[in-house]
Each structure stands twice: as structure tokens, then as C-alpha cells.
Write a protein that holds these residues in place. Structure first.
Motif, PDB file in Angstrom:
ATOM      1  N   VAL B 214       2.894   1.842   2.842  1.00  0.00           N
ATOM      2  CA  VAL B 214       1.274   1.989   2.888  1.00  0.00           C
ATOM      3  C   VAL B 214       0.463   0.766   3.096  1.00  0.00           C
ATOM      4  CG1 VAL B 214      -0.571   3.433   2.008  1.00  0.00           C
ATOM      5  CG2 VAL B 214       1.538   4.532   2.418  1.00  0.00           C
ATOM      6  N   ALA B 215       0.891  -0.172   1.785  1.00  0.00           N
ATOM      7  CA  ALA B 215       0.111  -1.415   1.390  1.00  0.00           C
ATOM      8  C   ALA B 215       0.376  -2.256   2.688  1.00  0.00           C
ATOM      9  CB  ALA B 215       0.700  -2.026   0.168  1.00  0.00           C
ATOM     10  N   HIS B 217       0.664  -1.307   5.909  1.00  0.00           N
ATOM     11  CA  HIS B 217       0.355  -0.436   7.062  1.00  0.00           C
ATOM     12  C   HIS B 217       1.352  -0.136   8.008  1.00  0.00           C
ATOM     13  CE1 HIS B 217      -4.183  -0.799   6.327  1.00  0.00           C
ATOM     14  NE2 HIS B 217      -3.899  -2.165   5.924  1.00  0.00           N
ATOM     15  N   ASP B 220       1.639   5.546   7.416  1.00  0.00           N
ATOM     16  CA  ASP B 220       0.284   6.222   6.936  1.00  0.00           C
ATOM     17  C   ASP B 220       0.575   6.963   5.835  1.00  0.00           C
ATOM     18  OD1 ASP B 220      -0.119   9.210   7.781  1.00  0.00           O
ATOM     19  OD2 ASP B 220       1.063   8.081   9.220  1.00  0.00           O
ATOM     20  N   PRO B 221      -0.343   6.985   5.052  1.00  0.00           N
ATOM     21  CA  PRO B 221      -0.120   7.745   3.641  1.00  0.00           C
ATOM     22  C   PRO B 221       0.295   9.104   3.633  1.00  0.00           C
ATOM     23  CG  PRO B 221      -2.593   7.051   3.975  1.00  0.00           C
ATOM     24  CD  PRO B 221      -1.785   6.602   4.955  1.00  0.00           C
ATOM     25  N   PHE B 222      -0.116   9.912   4.855  1.00  0.00           N
ATOM     26  CA  PHE B 222       0.496  11.365   5.106  1.00  0.00           C
ATOM     27  C   PHE B 222       1.891  11.505   5.229  1.00  0.00           C
ATOM     28  CE2 PHE B 222      -4.253  11.284   6.383  1.00  0.00           C
ATOM     29  CZ  PHE B 222      -4.709  12.104   5.467  1.00  0.00           C
ATOM     30  N   ALA B 224       4.133   9.129   4.352  1.00  0.00           N
ATOM     31  CA  ALA B 224       4.893   8.719   3.461  1.00  0.00           C
ATOM     32  C   ALA B 224       4.833  10.097   2.472  1.00  0.00           C
ATOM     33  CB  ALA B 224       4.071   7.610   2.756  1.00  0.00           C
ATOM     34  N   ALA B 225       3.871  10.709   2.203  1.00  0.00           N
ATOM     35  CA  ALA B 225       3.642  11.699   1.307  1.00  0.00           C
ATOM     36  C   ALA B 225       4.593  12.880   1.641  1.00  0.00           C
ATOM     37  CB  ALA B 225       2.212  12.387   1.400  1.00  0.00           C
TER      38      ALA B 225
END
Lengths: 233, 233
Positions: B214-215, B217, B220-222, B224-225
Motif C-alpha cells: 500500500v505504501a 502504491h 489499494d488498501p481495500f 489488501a484488506a
């Protein structure tokens, strides 16, 4: 050839309830441009509230390739502090007439601002306000983790100082350390985890029973959450 | 034979940074009582911050059979609004000398208080302050969802009015509707889902790689979550 996203968060809150729309209407002259995404968001104090809805929209724009994504908020409440954690660059905009507000906003400015702008630079007192801010920032003790934010002056109506502000924002983004990028990524990821876990659970068949069980004190919220997330398997 | 939990939240915040410990020290005379659990919590503005840590501790005490669990906060920021969402009864305590503060706190009081207490009832002006608050609450428009909060007066040093306050709190809890209980349960459950999802993900082997992705780029955070939560399987 940049695609720009703008999210303007209305200052509706549990306390004020109001909304200032004048600036929004003026901005709408750009809304027909297909490389500009612009939305005005109003969000009242539900759990996660303003910060929650705003960061979701911002993350979606980011994933869709909009760069930069600009989030405009009003005031400096807890929600703004949370959004500042998720933002790469936080710009605090003041006007020359802030006067006695200065002391009140001091601590908040120091905590969240990467750049400080005195807008309406053509008004009397703008220079003095900028000097006051700089003096305040240079004498602030206990602020060892990062350098004092730059203080810039702009006049939005004439465009004066806007290019310098853009350059300062670009410069700030360019100097981010890997540690800062990881800190921000961690915050984004924690937000995304919360959002996805809640969406998944609220969409499941077991959601209603879980709410009832917690409401009737038959199950504690943690056990119910684990069950909904499948962690108990 | 009740077991009572008390969480006192220090008013350290991104804005004030301070802490008022006098009351806490006075309360400590009860801390040796094994049916009384008492902690002073200080929490600065991390994401989820004060409200996050406090509700976790409160939910743990609730699950352990402490009843009531008392949460003392200072001020009326966004964190307090969030805690009020999770609490069964929100008591706002004022002092006779509030004076000009009245207008400023008006909206906040209306939104979150179930009961309002004017403490230091032995001081001159206490009656007048209580009357002012009652008048203010009765003339408040647009407040159709629930009845105006009761205004009570106490003198903590002598104990005057404290029994009446306890009875009013009991009465308030007894009159909760099933809809109110479900609303609160939903808020508790959403919090628990967020907390558990974050704890589970942060404890996994994949956490570090996800933060890095995520850091940089790359993800995307979603997404990854979802991966961290096993939702992509």
C-alpha cells in the motif's frame, strides 16, 4: 493531462448543523470538465461519520487514478485530525482576520499542518497575520519530530501565490520518507480493514441475530464479531 | 453487592495536551475496594484514539460483569459524541459558573445528553444556571426524536442530590426501547468488527508485506484488506 478529484466536506456536525455552500457553487464551473471529479459531501455525526465517508471516497478516487485528490474540510475537529492522518499533505488555510483565534488554533495547527496558507493576501493585515503565524511556529517547544510548517500567502481571487503553493505541496510530497509512507499506509489499511469487515458482516444472514443477541446481552460484541467474521472456525 | 467499573479519560488531546488529575487522586480512595475497578486512561489523537481505547476497556468490564460501567470524559469533542453513541446513558455535568459558555455548549448538550447535572449546587448561581438550562432545552426547536433531558442539581462534596441522580439514571436505563437497544448494539458490533479485523490482520504474517504494498502504491488498501481478512478466497 492530470485528473483531479475534489471532495468538499460540508461543515454539518453534531454541534453546528450548518453548511456553507457559496464556495461550492463557485467551484462548480469546473464540474463539467471530465478530468475533474467534484463532489460536495455532507455527513452528520454517525459513528465513523465524516472522516469515514470522506476517506472512502478519497481512496476510491485514488484507486481510479485521480491525482491529486483534494479533500476540503472546515474547522479543526477530531474528524479533521483523522483525515490529516490519511492525507499525504495537510494544508491549513487561514484568513488575515483570524486575530484572537490564533492562540486557540495554535496547538491544532502545530499538530496537523504540513503547510499553512494565509489567504486573502490582498487584505490589510495579511502580512502581519503571516508574521504572527511564523513567530508562533518558530517558538513552539516540544516539536522535535518534524520541521515547522511553511507559511505561505495567497490571494485566491487573483491567483497570486497559488503557483508557489502548488510547488510547495509538490515539494512536500516529494520529501516524504519511507517511514512516513508506511505510517500512512498503515492508517489506510486499518481503515480499510474496519470498513470491509463491517460491510461483510452487515451483509450476512447472521447480522440481524447478532445485533439482537448483543442488544439482549446474550452475547458480547467481540464474540459476535468473531463469529460474523468467521474467526471462530 | 454491585461491582462498579470506572474509566476516567484524561483530557489529553491533539489540541490541549493537558491532564487534570486532582479528581482522579481523590477517587483513588476507592481503588482498593475489590468490587471497584478504576483506571485513568490517557490517550492522544491516534486513529480511533480516545474513543477507541475507552470503549474497548468498557466492553471488557461489561463482559466481566461490572455494572454499571462509568466512563468519565472531559469536554465535548467528537470522541465524546462517539462514546455517547456506545453508552446507555449520557450525563452532562456543568457547574454554576458556566455563564457565557451556555450558548456554545447548547447544541452539543441537546445532541448527546440524556441527563444534565448542575454540580456544586451549594454555590451562588446554581439555581439560576439550572433554570437557564431548563429554559434553553424547552425552547429548543427541531428536537423531535426524544424528550428533553432532565436537569438535576447535585453537591458532590455533601452528597446532596446524588441519590436522585442515581434514580434518574436507573429510570433512564429502564425506559430504553428495543429500538434504542438495537441501535446501541449495532454501534457496539460495528466497533467490535473493526477492532477484531484490525487485530487479526496486524497479527498475521502477511501484514508487513501488505503495508509495504500500500505504501508503494502497488496495491489499494481495500484489496489488501480483503486478502488479509481471507475475503478473497
Amino acid at each position: 493531462g492530470k485528473r483531479v478529484g475534489v471532495l468538499a466536506v460540508d461543515p454539518s456536525s453534531p454541534y453546528t448543523g450548518g453548511a456553507i455552500m457559496g464556495d461550492r457553487i463557485r467551484m462548480m464551473e469546473h464540474a463539467a470538465d471530465r478530468d475533474v471529479f467534484m463532489r460536495s459531501m455532507a455527513s452528520r455525526g454517525e459513528l465513523g461519520g465524516l472522516a469515514g465517508a470522506t476517506w472512502l471516497a478519497a481512496a476510491a478516487l485514488d484507486a481510479a487514478g485521480y491525482d491529486p485528490v483534494v479533500i476540503e474540510t472546515v474547522g479543526a475537529g477530531q474528524s479533521e485530525v483523522e483525515i490529516a492522518t490519511l492525507a499525504e499533505t495537510t494544508v491549513v488555510v487561514e484568513v488575515p482576520e483570524m486575530g484572537d483565534e490564533v492562540q486557540a488554533i495554535k496547538a491544532g495547527l502545530l499538530e496537523i499542518a504540513d503547510l499553512i496558507v494565509v489567504n486573502k493576501g490582498d487584505r490589510p493585515g495579511a502580512d502581519r497575520a503571516a508574521r504572527q503565524l511564523k513567530a508562533m511556529l518558530s517558538t513552539a517547544g516540544g516539536r522535535v519530530t518534524r520541521p515547522a510548517p511553511l507559511v505561505l500567502m495567497t490571494t485566491a481571487t487573483s491567483g497570486e501565490g497559488v503557483e508557489a503553493l502548488r510547488d510547495a505541496i509538490d515539494a512536500h510530497r516529494a520529501t516524504r520518507t519511507p517511514a512516513q509512507a508506511r505510517y500512512r499506509a498503515t492508517a489506510l489499511l486499518r481503515r480499510a480493514l474496519a470498513t470491509r469487515a463491517q460491510a461483510s458482516a452487515a451483509g450476512s444472514d447472521a447480522w440481524d441475530d447478532a445485533v439482537t443477541a448483543v442488544a439482549e446481552h446474550r452475547e458480547d460484541p467481540f464474540s459476535a464479531a468473531d463469529r460474523l467474521l468467521g474467526f471462530d472456525r
